[in-house]
Design a protein around this motif. Structure first.
Motif, mmCIF file in Angstrom:
data_model
loop_
_atom_site.group_PDB
_atom_site.id
_atom_site.type_symbol
_atom_site.label_atom_id
_atom_site.label_comp_id
_atom_site.label_asym_id
_atom_site.label_seq_id
_atom_site.Cartn_x
_atom_site.Cartn_y
_atom_site.Cartn_z
ATOM 1 N N ALA A 19 90.956 39.523 33.260
ATOM 2 C CA ALA A 19 89.976 38.453 33.099
ATOM 3 C C ALA A 19 90.672 37.144 32.736
ATOM 4 C CB ALA A 19 88.957 38.822 32.027
ATOM 5 N N VAL A 20 91.671 37.225 31.869
ATOM 6 C CA VAL A 20 92.430 36.028 31.491
ATOM 7 C C VAL A 20 93.099 35.416 32.718
ATOM 8 C CG1 VAL A 20 94.432 35.187 30.203
ATOM 9 C CG2 VAL A 20 92.795 36.746 29.095
ATOM 10 N N ARG A 21 93.764 36.250 33.497
ATOM 11 C CA ARG A 21 94.471 35.747 34.678
ATOM 12 C C ARG A 21 93.500 35.125 35.688
ATOM 13 N NH1 ARG A 21 97.437 40.606 33.914
ATOM 14 N NH2 ARG A 21 96.165 41.655 35.488
ATOM 15 N N ALA A 22 92.351 35.771 35.879
ATOM 16 C CA ALA A 22 91.384 35.258 36.850
ATOM 17 C C ALA A 22 90.837 33.896 36.422
ATOM 18 C CB ALA A 22 90.237 36.254 37.021
ATOM 19 N N LEU A 23 90.597 33.723 35.145
ATOM 20 C CA LEU A 23 90.098 32.440 34.648
ATOM 21 C C LEU A 23 91.169 31.359 34.727
ATOM 22 C CD1 LEU A 23 88.125 33.958 31.696
ATOM 23 C CD2 LEU A 23 87.102 32.424 33.395
ATOM 24 N N GLU A 24 92.405 31.733 34.428
ATOM 25 C CA GLU A 24 93.497 30.769 34.575
ATOM 26 C C GLU A 24 93.656 30.355 36.037
ATOM 27 O OE1 GLU A 24 96.383 32.072 30.830
ATOM 28 O OE2 GLU A 24 96.704 32.955 32.821
ATOM 29 N N HIS A 25 93.430 31.304 36.932
ATOM 30 C CA HIS A 25 93.563 31.036 38.367
ATOM 31 C C HIS A 25 92.580 29.963 38.830
ATOM 32 C CE1 HIS A 25 94.251 31.782 42.627
ATOM 33 N NE2 HIS A 25 92.954 31.975 42.794
ATOM 34 N N VAL A 26 91.403 29.909 38.206
ATOM 35 C CA VAL A 26 90.409 28.908 38.619
ATOM 36 C C VAL A 26 90.507 27.639 37.768
ATOM 37 C CG1 VAL A 26 88.857 30.644 39.554
ATOM 38 C CG2 VAL A 26 88.544 29.876 37.184
ATOM 39 N N GLY A 27 91.571 27.522 36.979
ATOM 40 C CA GLY A 27 91.837 26.258 36.314
ATOM 41 C C GLY A 27 91.433 26.137 34.866
ATOM 42 N N ALA A 28 91.013 27.243 34.236
ATOM 43 C CA ALA A 28 90.621 27.183 32.835
ATOM 44 C C ALA A 28 91.843 27.305 31.923
ATOM 45 C CB ALA A 28 89.624 28.298 32.507
ATOM 46 N N GLU A 29 91.747 26.703 30.770
ATOM 47 C CA GLU A 29 92.731 26.890 29.703
ATOM 48 C C GLU A 29 92.216 28.036 28.841
ATOM 49 O OE1 GLU A 29 93.870 24.587 25.638
ATOM 50 O OE2 GLU A 29 93.718 23.344 27.454
ATOM 51 N N VAL A 30 92.899 29.180 28.868
ATOM 52 C CA VAL A 30 92.342 30.424 28.323
ATOM 53 C C VAL A 30 93.044 30.845 27.040
ATOM 54 C CG1 VAL A 30 91.714 32.807 28.834
ATOM 55 C CG2 VAL A 30 91.811 31.129 30.680
ATOM 56 N N THR A 31 92.245 31.240 26.055
ATOM 57 C CA THR A 31 92.732 31.810 24.803
ATOM 58 C C THR A 31 92.148 33.204 24.651
ATOM 59 O OG1 THR A 31 92.838 29.634 23.750
ATOM 60 C CG2 THR A 31 92.796 31.547 22.291
ATOM 61 N N LEU A 32 92.981 34.174 24.324
ATOM 62 C CA LEU A 32 92.538 35.539 24.070
ATOM 63 C C LEU A 32 92.467 35.714 22.564
ATOM 64 C CD1 LEU A 32 91.865 38.397 25.081
ATOM 65 C CD2 LEU A 32 94.328 38.867 25.137
ATOM 66 N N SER A 33 91.252 35.846 22.015
ATOM 67 C CA SER A 33 91.113 35.791 20.566
ATOM 68 C C SER A 33 89.755 36.306 20.115
ATOM 69 C CB SER A 33 91.287 34.344 20.090
ATOM 70 O OG SER A 33 91.081 34.210 18.704
ATOM 71 N N ALA A 34 89.697 36.714 18.829
ATOM 72 C CA ALA A 34 88.422 36.992 18.171
ATOM 73 C C ALA A 34 88.270 36.131 16.924
ATOM 74 C CB ALA A 34 88.317 38.470 17.803
ATOM 75 N N LYS A 35 89.150 35.152 16.761
ATOM 76 C CA LYS A 35 89.067 34.268 15.602
ATOM 77 C C LYS A 35 87.835 33.377 15.723
ATOM 78 C CE LYS A 35 94.087 34.037 14.959
ATOM 79 N NZ LYS A 35 95.280 33.132 14.956
ATOM 80 N N PRO A 36 87.087 33.221 14.639
ATOM 81 C CA PRO A 36 85.854 32.425 14.708
ATOM 82 C C PRO A 36 86.042 31.029 15.288
ATOM 83 C CG PRO A 36 85.917 33.647 12.657
ATOM 84 C CD PRO A 36 87.251 33.865 13.317
ATOM 85 N N ASP A 37 87.114 30.323 14.904
ATOM 86 C CA ASP A 37 87.323 28.977 15.439
ATOM 87 C C ASP A 37 87.458 28.998 16.959
ATOM 88 O OD1 ASP A 37 87.167 27.825 12.979
ATOM 89 O OD2 ASP A 37 89.327 27.518 12.726
ATOM 90 N N ASP A 38 88.199 29.984 17.475
ATOM 91 C CA ASP A 38 88.401 30.077 18.919
ATOM 92 C C ASP A 38 87.117 30.469 19.639
ATOM 93 O OD1 ASP A 38 91.112 29.452 18.663
ATOM 94 O OD2 ASP A 38 91.678 31.548 18.397
ATOM 95 N N VAL A 39 86.366 31.393 19.054
ATOM 96 C CA VAL A 39 85.137 31.888 19.684
ATOM 97 C C VAL A 39 84.043 30.828 19.662
ATOM 98 C CG1 VAL A 39 83.280 33.596 19.501
ATOM 99 C CG2 VAL A 39 85.657 34.304 19.189
ATOM 100 N N LEU A 40 83.887 30.163 18.530
ATOM 101 C CA LEU A 40 82.766 29.242 18.364
ATOM 102 C C LEU A 40 83.013 27.874 18.984
ATOM 103 C CD1 LEU A 40 81.830 30.109 14.677
ATOM 104 C CD2 LEU A 40 80.582 30.781 16.741
ATOM 105 N N ASN A 41 84.274 27.453 19.067
ATOM 106 C CA ASN A 41 84.561 26.090 19.493
ATOM 107 C C ASN A 41 84.999 25.950 20.948
ATOM 108 O OD1 ASN A 41 83.954 25.107 16.909
ATOM 109 N ND2 ASN A 41 86.031 25.534 16.175
ATOM 110 N N ALA A 42 85.212 27.050 21.638
ATOM 111 C CA ALA A 42 85.600 26.977 23.043
ATOM 112 C C ALA A 42 84.459 26.407 23.884
ATOM 113 C CB ALA A 42 85.971 28.362 23.548
ATOM 114 N N ASP A 43 84.820 25.803 25.006
ATOM 115 C CA ASP A 43 83.781 25.333 25.931
ATOM 116 C C ASP A 43 82.971 26.505 26.471
ATOM 117 O OD1 ASP A 43 84.658 22.643 25.708
ATOM 118 O OD2 ASP A 43 86.208 23.010 27.209
#
Length: 212
Positions: A19-43
């Motif tokens: 899933a990470v690779r597929a999203l990067e392939h379409v141009g997203a900046e991807v973070t793999l995380s369960a940290k609240p800041d990463d989960v809540l603040n991502a686009d």
């Protein structure tokens, strides 16, 4: 224009790297995380899921993901569920006679498919909802499914005049089941877009385009 920031929720589910690779392939900046800041603040937040409904729910609870997903949806922040990540958004799942409560974002029960061959594994067409943003330009394409359970009935009650009912896309394997739902900031697919070749890439691109 900067790339959309997407967090793929890391809670112990398999299939995350693809899933990470597929999203990067379409141009997203991807973070793999369960940290609240990463989960809540991502686009955008992607909730993957493979395996049993109950196991996925436990994994999500262990990292407090249910609360964070709920906060994003309440705040109109986009979330995309994949496979069991779609299923847990419904009211409950029933596997081997055991009922497990889901998030209840949508009405319905996840049950074993009524087909001669289960699991449903392979490529299948879908009947895209009219006006679908996810399936824009790929309404007639095939997508890759791997599942034994699904939501086979949809009963949604419009409680307010201004409320727009969710857009529901269907597929068939021994009977109809829900292949995708689009409901404001909350979207989900029963199939795996990250394993669906060019069509899946277009769907993810359609989704990430709405994050900008």
């Amino acid at each position: 224009m900067s790339a959309p920031r997407v967090t793929v929720l890391d809670y112990g589910s398999g299939n995350i790297r693809s899933a990470v690779r597929a999203l990067e392939h379409v141009g997203a900046e991807v973070t793999l995380s369960a940290k609240p800041d990463d989960v809540l603040n991502a686009d955008g937040l992607v909730v993957p899921g493979v395996g049993a409904f109950a196991t996925v729910m436990k994994g999500l609870k262990d990292v407090d993901a249910l609360r964070m997903i709920g906060r994003r949806v309440a705040g109109g922040r986009p979330v995309l569920g994949i496979c069991v990540g779609l299923q847990i958004l419904f009211e409950e799942g029933v596997e081997h006679g055991v009922r497990t409560e889901g998030m209840g974002e949508w009405p319905g029960t996840v049950e074993r498919l009524q087909a001669d061959v289960v699991p449903h594994m392979g490529w299948n067409t879908v009947k895209a909802a009219e006006g679908s943003q996810l399936f824009d330009g790929i309404e007639d394409e095939r997508f890759y499914f791997v599942h034994s359970y699904g939501v086979q009935q949809w009963k949604f009650e419009v409680t307010q005049p201004a409320m727009k009912p969710p857009m529901v896309t269907w597929a068939d394997h021994g009977g109809q089941f829900i292949a995708a739902v689009e409901n404001g900031p909350l979207s989900a697919t029963q199939f795996h877009p990250e394993k669906s070749g060019d069509a899946g890439a277009r769907l993810l691109s359609n989704w990430t385009a709405g994050l900008r």
